[in-house]
Design an enzyme around this catalytic site. Structure first.
Site: not given
Lengths: 492, 95, 490
Positions: A78, A158, A182
């Site tokens: 990420k 997210s 998330s």
């Protein structure tokens, strides 16, 4: 043999060990998959050269019999994790060109264990979002589509690049971060597994901060076992993070015995919220039945302050974010938009560098901390957190683990909720309590809905008892049966 | 507690985000909707409750007093949009 | 912030009558430590730009603070030295504001729950009066970096070497009433910190800086509006700044104006204070507990351990000097003002006449050091040499007058006082025959004076002087005095 990209991490580990294929072959297969899947927009930065170099090193290790726990496994990272000398954007314009001169503790742990980095994954800007639509680099497309439709759906957020890349077989696993859901919500809506560990289990050092008291890194992978393998590497006590906890990281795989006889599973009645879709309720009931069949004892519990979790979160998280994001000022790194003086430089840089959702949250956070409002908002929210944590403590007197749905619905269409912040925030209604109390939560894929979209069930554990979550999670996973893979409509 | 245009202007200034005039009013509306929503917390009596100070129940970690870092000015300034001789540079600040 | 001082202080004249100045101080003292408060970068002064900077100090994304244990101990030590309450539970807060030398956009400080609570400092004023100054609190916080404005025509350069260095902010109550008191307070505070070894007190390098809050009021009236004068970096400037600011405020009020609460900067070149443009904007610091840190907690055992390691502090030392050595308050006060001075004196006094030692250290040595702008550590006359001179006086080997010559020789040339006295024939003449001959000679040569002296016995002093001169100062003045009196029959 099935395609290399369809293997689980556990299977790939066996294959590499038995020399059924090389790390280089495994990595090449994934690099090709990444290249063919650019339509998904899952990666902000692809790093094939780094991946190939790591794979070559892995093959040497394998040849010399010194395999490490994640040896040769191609992973996505990420873009919230700082990676040394590799562009790190947090999905934001304001970090334009930022190449950290340091490596986050979690990614360092993984690379030390042999993981191969395929690239940096797209995400909601500064992890603020539940659909990956707030990224400066554009939305990520969910590899899943409704039956008979080509409407583009969101991959959750997210960690949307993480969920999409793992579900689409571009990466065997990915790192995520979870501040209000998330990791778990995107995992649920893409049919993969993901765990937010207990706060303090993974070091936050080198991860771009959103809300410091809630942020926690965790793995996302296609099986519960793969998550267990990854977390074992990611977690560590870090002297550089004052909130990282010095508790040994257990052998999670060893704990996955498949035996949950006599385990007490709590069902919190407050999670049966108004307007919950029937298919979510039905899924939850199925989950309860699976665990009961496996010998678990089902107990009703109450978490009375559940409904206050989201409002409390939308005070605490923006407040911390407004302060954490003050460092993006155009002086030391990232974007700079000139101004006539220093103040206008700040104002112009931050106006151009932050997207709308980030600006909105900074303003909320600034407002709730400002003179005269601090007690009414921030202190009030922190008191609610105390009550929410107490709810869990009381529930755990009666049970060992809690079972709930992960998200209130399946993946939704791109653009469907962007104009209504509160309806977007409600995606985290089942996940956010866990962050507020610092507890671990695992989302397990639990089947498809009538439209053919994946849904997930969430297991919530006691602090630092991730092992139980993996054990129970695997039972659900088996009962639900293998999640089919999405059709590769995106391939070019 | 209702947010008006002037409050948005003040808060945006505190947060150092330039806000065009025409966005102030809509933002006031957005903030009001969110604040009205979070104000449901007022339904809970928290007079006897301590605010949470830390999620983890551990004591604060401390380091020893030793110089273990620094001496890397080029790396510190490497990402800076503007600078000279290992300094960061900004438009002149008047004190 | 209430004053604890009840009696009215010294007053100054205005056009409409007397005024009282009310002063409180916020002193920022840099903690003496090797590394910074929350990072492992060096806290040392004077390095190349950004050389003492870690990624934490530069506010890089994802960087986290970890506290330096020693800095916490130093704050507790200081709190104990200020006889203050130690808070076993304290909290680090973020103070949020934007400034180029504040990389994270917030300063980690302590707001509502500081590590040290209320304490007291006793301040000796010239003239012998002692006042009690209340300490409101002491907290730990990070220093900011430094902006340089004179390197480039339209840019400021930012150096973060200081960013993150541990500071103790020591806040006094508004208990000071004059420029002199303010300077004396600062001096005393500095002495305490230096005794404790928690701050080097070096105001030139900025390791101790004062923000001075000044207001004026009619005697006994309510407190006036205060102005905060930032970063006053010497005792002399503190006094100048207070005097200037008080006069400015009085002039405004007497001219019918009102004082605006504001932050002002002291311009040491002009001796004036002026409004700070950069601080004009209303601040709203949005303090909240730093979520990257946990509350700072320690137990009684920790406090006891720090307490046990405290050195003797100036007030206690002064009392002991007066009690054990029989010194007067003035000499004792001067000697304990610096730990090095007190230590020097004790070495000189050990096994000797302490009062005589104090007299020599305070008057001869300190006088000479002051004149030449030297610190005690730079004294050309060592404590051993000074002690030797005192011994030579005490055992009658040399007179006080000769001792001054010996002191001068040791000061300029160095050497062992006893050897100097021996080789240069400076010993006091104790041979009565020689003294008598000199006395006889002076009497014989001055018949007129002899007559005068018989009428006015105080003339004896003149004869003593003549004899001392004749003997090169080596005669014992007491013996000379007695002999002259006997010979003149007075």
């Amino acid at each position: 043999m099935s395609k290399l990209t369809d293997l689980s991490i556990a299977e790939a580990r066996e294959g590499l060990k038995n020399k059924a294929f090389s790390a280089a072959e495994l990595t090449e297969a994934h690099i090709r998959a990444v290249e063919k899947a650019r339509a998904l927009n899952a990666f902000i930065t692809e790093t094939p050269a780094i991946a190939r170099a790591a794979a070559a090193e892995s093959d040497k290790r394998i040849a010399s019999g010194t395999m490490r726990p994640l040896e040769g496994i191609p992973m996505g990272i990420k873009d919230l994790f700082c990676t040394k000398d590799v562009l790190t954007t947090a999905g934001s314009h304001i970090l334009d060109g930022f190449k950290p001169p340091y490596e986050s503790t979690v990614t360092r742990n993984m690379f030390n264990d042999g993981a191969v980095m395929l690239g940096k994954l797209n995400m909601d800007e500064f992890a603020m979002g539940s659909s990956n639509e707030t990224s400066y680099y554009g939305p990520v497309i969910n590899p899943w589509r409704r039956k008979g439709s080509d409407a583009k759906l969101v991959p959750g957020g997210s960690s949307g690049g993480s969920s999409a890349s793992v579900a689409a077989r571009l990466a065997m696993g990915a790192t995520g971060t979870d501040t209000g859901g998330s990791i778990r919500q995107p995992a649920a809506v893409t049919g993969i597994a993901g765990i937010k560990p207990t706060y303090g289990r993974c070091s936050r050092w080198g991860i771009v901060a959103f809300a410091s008291s809630l942020d926690q890194a965790g793995p996302m992978a296609r099986t519960v076992r793969d998550c267990a393998i990854m977390l074992k590497s990611m977690a560590s006590h870090d002297p550089l993070d004052s909130t990282s906890v010095d508790i040994p990281v257990p052998d999670y795989e060893a704990a996955m015995t498949g035996n949950i006889k006599g385990l007490r599973v709590g069902i919190p009645k407050e999670y049966r919220i108004d307007g919950m879709p029937a298919e979510i309720e039905a899924l939850w009931q199925k989950g309860i039945a699976w665990l009961k069949d496996a010998g678990a004892e089902i107990v009703d519990v109450s978490l009375p302050h559940t409904k206050y979790a989201l409002p409390a979160y939308y005070i605490v998280a923006p407040a911390e974010a407004s302060s954490n994001l003050a460092r993006y000022d155009g002086v030391r790194f990232g974007l700079r938009v000139p101004g006539k003086d220093i103040t206008s430089l700040y104002e112009n840089t931050r106006a151009a560098g932050f997207g709308r959702e980030v600006q909105r949250r900074i303003l909320i956070g600034t407002y709730v901390l400002s003179a005269g409002y601090y007690d009414a908002y921030y202190i009030k929210a922190q008191k609610l957190r105390t009550l929410i944590a107490r709810d869990f403590e009381e529930a755990y007197a009666k049970c060992d683990v809690l079972l709930t749905p992960t998200a209130p619905g399946p993946a939704f269409g791109i653009g469907e909720k962007t104009n209504d912040p509160i309806s977007m925030y409600l995606n985290d209604v089942f996940t956010v309590t866990v962050n507020l109390a610092g507890l671990p939560g695992l989302s397990v894929p639990a089947g498809l809905n009538s439209e053919g979209l994946p849904l997930g069930l969430q297991l919530i554990g006691k602090a630092f008892d991730e092992a139980t979550l993996f054990r129970v999670g695997e039972v659900i996973e088996k009962a639900a049966g293998a999640t089919p893979r999405p059709q590769s409509w995106w391939e070019v | 507690m209702s947010v008006d245009k002037e409050t948005v202007r003040r808060v945006a200034r505190l947060a150092r985000i330039a806000f065009p005039e025409e966005r102030l009013e809509p933002m006031a509306g957005e903030l009001n909707r969110i604040l009205a929503w979070v104000e449901q917390l007022n339904a809970v009596d928290t007079s006897m409750v301590e605010p949470m100070t830390s999620v983890v129940k551990v004591s604060l970690k401390m380091r020893e007093d030793a110089v273990t870092d620094g001496a890397k000015a080029p790396e510190v300034v490497r990402n800076a949009p503007s600078g000279e001789d290992n300094y960061f540079a900004v438009p002149k600040v008047v004190e | 912030m209430a004053t604890t001082r009840t009696e009215t202080g010294p007053l100054i004249d205005g056009a409409t009558g007397k005024w009282e100045i009310v002063i409180g101080m916020e002193v920022h003292a840099q903690v003496l430590s090797k590394a910074k408060l929350f990072s492992g970068a060096s806290a040392e002064f004077g390095a190349d730009p950004n050389a003492h900077v870690s990624f934490i100090d530069a506010g890089m994304p994802g960087m986290l603070p970890v506290i330096n244990r020693f800095c916490v101990e130093q704050a507790v030590r200081t709190g104990l030295g200020l006889k203050a309450q130690i808070n076993k539970h304290s909290v680090f807060d973020r103070k949020n504001y934007f400034y180029p030398d504040l990389p994270s956009g917030y300063q980690i400080s302590q707001y509502k729950q500081p590590v040290v609570g209320e304490g007291i400092v006793l301040v000796d004023l010239p003239g012998g009066k002692t006042i009690e100054v209340g300490i409101e609190r002491l907290h730990l916080e990070q220093d900011a970096g430094k902006s340089l404005h004179d390197q480039h025509p339209d840019q400021s350069f930012v150096d973060l070497n200081r960013a993150g260095v541990a500071l103790m902010e020591i806040v006094s109550r508004p208990d000071l009433r004059s420029a002199e008191e303010a300077a004396a307070y600062l001096k005393k505070l500095r002495a305490i910190l230096r005794y404790l070894g928690t701050c080097d007190g070096n105001m030139e390098e900025g390791s101790m800086r004062a923000d001075v809050n000044v207001s004026v009021r009619k005697p006994g009236g309510p407190l006036g509006t205060r102005c905060e004068i930032k970063n006053v970096n010497s005792m002399r400037f503190v006094a100048q700044a207070v005097d200037y600011e008080a006069r400015r405020q009085i002039d405004i009020i007497e001219g019918g104006g009102t004082i605006k609460q504001e932050t002002r900067l002291f311009d040491s070149k002009k001796g004036e204070t002026r409004s700070m443009r950069s601080k004009e904007e209303a601040h709203d610091y949005r303090y909240f507990p730093d979520p990257d840190l946990l509350p700072l907690e320690f137990d009684d055992a920790f406090v006891a351990r720090v307490k046990a390691s405290l050195p003797e502090l100036p007030d206690d030392k002064k009392d002991r000097f007066m009690k054990d050595y029989g010194l007067n308050a003035y000499d004792a006060g001067v000697l304990v003002a610096e730990r090095e001075s007190a230590d020097f004196f004790e070495q000189v006094a050990r096994g000797r006449d302490a009062k005589l030692a104090a007299n020599w250290v305070v008057n001869e040595l300190f006088g000479r050091l002051n004149k030449e702008g030297k610190a005690i550590g730079e004294s050309p006359v060592s404590a051993a040499a000074m002690g030797s001179i005192v011994s030579l006086i005490s055992d009658g080997t040399i007179s006080g007058k000769i001792a001054k010559d010996v002191f001068e020789i040791v000061w300029t040339e160095g050497g062992d006082p006893a050897a100097i006295v021996e080789t240069r024939g400076m010993k006091q003449v104790t041979d009565m025959g020689a003294i008598e001959a000199a006395v006889d000679q002076v009497i014989a040569a001055n018949p007129q004076k002899v007559e005068q002296a018989k009428a006015k016995p105080s003339m004896v002093g003149w004869f003593v002087g003549q004899v001392m001169q004749a003997t090169g100062g080596k005669a014992n003045p007491q013996a000379v005095n007695e002999l002259i009196k006997k010979k003149l029959g007075i």
